[in-house]
Enzyme design. Structure first.
Site, short mmCIF file in Angstrom:
data_model
loop_
_atom_site.label_atom_id
_atom_site.label_comp_id
_atom_site.label_asym_id
_atom_site.label_seq_id
_atom_site.Cartn_x
_atom_site.Cartn_y
_atom_site.Cartn_z
N ARG A 123 0.85 -1.20 0.00
CA ARG A 123 0.00 0.00 0.00
C ARG A 123 0.88 1.24 0.00
NH1 ARG A 123 -5.75 -1.03 3.11
NH2 ARG A 123 -6.67 -2.04 1.30
N GLN A 128 -1.22 2.17 -5.54
CA GLN A 128 -2.66 2.34 -5.52
C GLN A 128 -3.33 1.86 -6.81
OE1 GLN A 128 -3.43 6.45 -4.56
NE2 GLN A 128 -2.74 6.23 -2.45
N ASP A 131 -3.75 -1.92 -6.51
CA ASP A 131 -4.20 -2.41 -5.21
C ASP A 131 -5.58 -3.05 -5.33
OD1 ASP A 131 -4.87 -2.88 -2.60
OD2 ASP A 131 -4.38 -0.88 -1.87
N SER A 134 -8.04 -2.78 -2.25
CA SER A 134 -8.76 -1.51 -2.16
C SER A 134 -9.87 -1.41 -3.19
CB SER A 134 -7.79 -0.34 -2.32
OG SER A 134 -6.94 -0.23 -1.20
N TYR A 229 -2.67 -0.58 7.04
CA TYR A 229 -3.66 -1.48 7.58
C TYR A 229 -3.75 -1.30 9.09
CZ TYR A 229 -3.31 -4.14 3.21
OH TYR A 229 -3.31 -4.53 1.91
#
Length: 383
Positions: A123, A128, A131, A134, A229
């Site tokens: 992350r 991103q 990911d 997500s 996280y």
């Protein structure tokens, strides 16, 4: 030519597909061939014609696709029969649930497959775009609210009528990660009042920016784990958290629970006595059901009624929104593949943080530091 194969998902309830017509065009533009198993995208709303119009070749059986594949894109972890069709040297990009699927990991290592476990994407800011957790969590958070709203015996928004005023529904969201924030935003759009609890005080500003009220909890040294996280918290902290939440839950119409810790069982945030303190007709949607559940009474993919409270444990909410879930998942895979596909050749850039953080195995060996040689977690990635 180097070929990417996208099989039809065979796991029960899995309606997503690992490539969209959009991503197929971009793969071909990058100099790859794409083979799609016939019918692979049907449940996600992508026809065979849409794939062939994008330049893909259809194969009628998965066996033919695996035999010709240099790269395989999947959504669900390969079943035993699928794993055994992967040739040595094949690049596999898939969700794998590697912390629990140790036998599958061992099979892939033994077959000398180069494995990218999409759950392991770091992350980082650059990460991103690839990911998967997500992208899929945002859809899960959205759908969880709709599931809760459908099951609830009242409407979400404030309604002023000639017959009097209907008060807005009260929603409590446990966990302000991607899924929790999307649940908050969705519930607010539907007109509910929303409170959010999280062990990380740093997310308070994000909660309030979306119109939610942050439930302050007792402070602990840090609940922030690696990569943003939440980390596993102490038993004493959980007890304090439950005591504070119990009063909020008593007034809640819908509770969405989203708390998960990579490589660990989901923390139990809702005990039996907390459920018994809720009002009849209230609904709990436990997004963490597949990881053991945030509620003591959750059963995976079942509805449990306890003293008038309904506890729902959907294990794969993104698969219930397969078109958009597939679209963003396919983009995640494409982005990662293009980091290892350079000058029309496959290769592992050893200095690339995102690639190396996602790479689980290659050349018959586990290479990810979070796993030992047997495929079991070697260290806690949440600590």
């Amino acid at each position: 030519m180097t070929t990417v194969f996208v099989p039809k998902e065979i796991r029960a309830g899995e309606r997503r597909v690992a490539a969209s017509p959009e991503s197929v065009k971009k793969l071909i533009k990058a100099g790859l061939e794409v083979a799609i198993e016939s019918g692979a995208g049907r449940q996600a709303g992508f026809s065979d014609d849409a794939y062939t119009s994008s330049g893909a070749t259809l194969v009628t059986t998965s066996a033919a696709g695996y035999q010709a594949a240099d790269i395989v894109f999947k959504v669900a972890p390969p079943e035993k029969g699928e794993a055994e069709q992967l040739r040595a040297g094949t690049y596999l990009f898939s969700l794998l649930d590697p912390y629990r699927n140790t036998e599958l990991v061992q099979t892939l290592v033994a077959r000398k497959v180069t494995v990218f476990a999409m759950e392991l994407v770091p992350r980082t800011t650059r990460g991103q775009a690839l990911d998967v957790l997500s992208s899929q969590a945002s859809i899960a958070g959205y759908k969880a609210v709709l599931v809760g709203a459908e099951r609830l015996g009242k409407i979400f928004p404030l309604l002023m009528t000639a017959a009097g005023t209907i008060q807005p529904a009260k929603v409590v969201v446990l966990g302000a990660g991607v899924a929790g924030l999307m649940a908050l935003a969705t519930a607010k759009r539907l007109g509910a009042t929303v409170e959010v609890s999280d062990v990380r005080p740093a997310v308070k500003e994000q909660v309030e920016s979306l119109g939610g009220r942050f439930i302050d909890l007792p402070q602990m040294p840090t609940a922030e784990g690696t990569g943003g996280y939440a980390k596993e918290v102490t038993k004493e902290f959980l007890e304090q958290q439950r005591a504070i939440l119990k009063t909020r839950l008593a007034a809640a119409d819908v509770v969405i629970t989203t708390a998960q810790v990579p490589g660990k069982r989901a923390p139990v945030l809702l005990s039996r006595d907390m459920i018994e303190g809720m009002k009849p007709g209230a609904v709990v949607v436990d997004i963490a059901a597949a990881q053991g559940g945030n509620c003591e009474l959750t059963r995976v993919d079942e509805e449990v009624e306890h003293q008038g409270v309904f506890i729902l444990g959907p294990s794969n909410l993104p698969a219930t929104v397969p078109a958009d879930a597939s679209l963003v998942y396919a983009r995640n895979l494409l982005t990662l593949l293009l980091l290892v596909w350079k000058d029309k050749k496959l290769g592992i850039p050893e200095t690339d943080q995102e690639v190396m953080g996602t790479l689980l195995a290659r050349d018959g060996a586990l290479v990810h530091p979070a796993f030992n040689a047997a495929g079991a977690p070697a260290v806690s990635v949440a600590s």
